[in-house]
Design a protein around this motif. Sequence first.
Motif, short mmCIF file in Angstrom:
data_model
loop_
_atom_site.label_atom_id
_atom_site.label_comp_id
_atom_site.label_asym_id
_atom_site.label_seq_id
_atom_site.Cartn_x
_atom_site.Cartn_y
_atom_site.Cartn_z
N PRO A 165 51.46 30.18 46.77
CA PRO A 165 50.87 29.83 45.36
C PRO A 165 49.38 29.68 45.69
CG PRO A 165 52.98 28.49 46.14
CD PRO A 165 52.82 29.39 47.01
N LEU A 166 48.82 29.35 46.95
CA LEU A 166 47.41 29.20 47.25
C LEU A 166 46.82 30.40 46.94
CD1 LEU A 166 47.22 26.02 49.44
CD2 LEU A 166 47.03 26.19 46.67
N VAL A 167 47.50 31.41 47.72
CA VAL A 167 47.08 32.82 47.81
C VAL A 167 46.80 33.49 46.44
CG1 VAL A 167 47.28 35.19 48.70
CG2 VAL A 167 47.88 33.00 50.28
N LEU A 168 48.05 33.41 45.71
CA LEU A 168 47.97 33.83 44.37
C LEU A 168 46.87 33.09 43.47
CD1 LEU A 168 49.26 35.90 42.30
CD2 LEU A 168 50.87 33.97 41.83
N ALA A 169 46.51 31.88 43.76
CA ALA A 169 45.50 31.24 42.90
C ALA A 169 44.21 31.80 43.39
CB ALA A 169 45.74 29.68 43.32
N ASP A 170 44.09 32.21 44.56
CA ASP A 170 42.60 32.84 44.78
C ASP A 170 42.46 34.03 44.18
OD1 ASP A 170 41.67 30.60 46.29
OD2 ASP A 170 42.54 31.51 48.47
N TYR A 171 43.60 34.87 44.24
CA TYR A 171 43.40 36.15 43.63
C TYR A 171 43.24 35.93 42.13
CZ TYR A 171 44.97 39.22 47.21
OH TYR A 171 45.18 40.02 48.22
N ASP A 172 43.74 34.99 41.33
CA ASP A 172 43.65 34.71 40.01
C ASP A 172 42.07 34.26 39.69
OD1 ASP A 172 46.11 35.11 39.31
OD2 ASP A 172 46.97 33.38 39.48
N ARG A 173 41.60 33.57 40.69
CA ARG A 173 40.32 32.90 40.48
C ARG A 173 39.20 34.00 40.74
NH1 ARG A 173 37.97 27.44 43.64
NH2 ARG A 173 35.77 27.56 42.56
N TYR A 174 39.32 34.83 41.61
CA TYR A 174 38.30 35.58 42.14
C TYR A 174 38.46 37.32 41.87
CZ TYR A 174 36.74 31.50 44.94
OH TYR A 174 36.51 30.19 45.26
N VAL A 175 39.55 37.54 41.10
CA VAL A 175 39.86 38.91 41.03
C VAL A 175 38.54 39.67 40.40
CG1 VAL A 175 41.11 38.28 38.75
CG2 VAL A 175 41.26 40.68 40.24
N ASP A 176 38.20 39.16 39.23
CA ASP A 176 36.84 39.53 38.53
C ASP A 176 35.73 39.76 39.34
OD1 ASP A 176 38.58 39.86 36.17
OD2 ASP A 176 37.92 38.20 35.47
N ASP A 177 35.45 38.68 40.09
CA ASP A 177 34.01 38.72 40.99
C ASP A 177 34.32 40.07 42.12
OD1 ASP A 177 33.17 36.47 39.84
OD2 ASP A 177 34.01 35.05 41.25
N ILE A 178 35.76 39.82 42.51
CA ILE A 178 35.88 41.41 43.61
C ILE A 178 35.80 42.63 42.83
CG2 ILE A 178 37.51 42.32 45.16
CD1 ILE A 178 38.68 39.33 45.37
N VAL A 179 36.19 42.65 41.87
CA VAL A 179 36.17 44.03 40.97
C VAL A 179 34.64 44.29 40.93
CG1 VAL A 179 36.69 45.26 38.85
CG2 VAL A 179 38.42 43.77 40.05
N MET A 180 33.98 43.52 40.48
CA MET A 180 32.72 43.59 40.29
C MET A 180 31.92 44.08 41.30
SD MET A 180 29.82 40.75 38.78
CE MET A 180 29.95 39.76 39.89
#
Length: 277
Positions: free
Chosen positions: A229-244
């Motif tokens: 769950p915590l790993v998925l939460a990090d993906y959800d939170r930072y995905v747009d920043d990573i893409v950018m």
Amino acid sequence: MTISVVTINWNNHAGLQRTLASIASQTYNDFEYIVVDGASTDGSVETIMQYDGDARLTWISERDNGIYNAMNKGIRMAKGEYVVMINSGDWLMSSDVLERMAEEIERNGHPAILYGTTTNVWPDGRKMRNPPQELRYTMFSFYRGTLDHVGTLIQRKLFDEYGYYDESKRIVSDWSWFLKVVALEGIQPVHVDIDTIYFDMTGISESEGKNRATILKERRSVLKASLPPLVLADYDRYVDDIVMMRRLHRHPWAFSIVRFLERILFKFEKWSLRNSR
């Protein structure tokens, strides 16, 4: 080295004819061709029977429980070292595609997964080439993206080792299988610079629009089952920043500007913290 070409079909005799013709024209001879038809009533069986004299062809026509049930049937019938899906309506871009892919398998030491480049084709004739999304696939590659399923050669033994396509899912089981095998098990695909498949986009845009909610729901259930769950939460939170940031890295001048601004903010926050004490 035998390659097993698997085609699934249901009531698409025109597309099936195009697919069969592209396979029959291949210069490579060491392959078997498996057609899994879902009890079509539109003349598809008659289309298959036009090629019934080819000893490399094996086919069945019976009711199935969806596309992944049909794919699994074809994989279980396969006897080759590699399996490649070329679905009804899609066709190989040239008569030497299988021969060139077989040469690349040998050249690359028989990798577990080998893929080339596909091209989407719309009913109005528009075409769009799909270069690989990644040169090296990671978990992030599958958070939003995927690996092209059609035209990808997969070692047959991987399905015995890691399981077949999940038939409880309607749409995303190929993505789910790649997520498990590539991202979680670390089986890295090898890309070769070969144009492989014309992918028939007939009806795709409409069906994707209608099924978008189902796609998102199924993907989310797989991600929840696959990641802590915590790993998925990090993906959800930072995905747009990573893409950018990945986009900025493709343009060094833009990344330099952002990096410069970030350093200014860092020093400002440090100064603010020091003076607030």
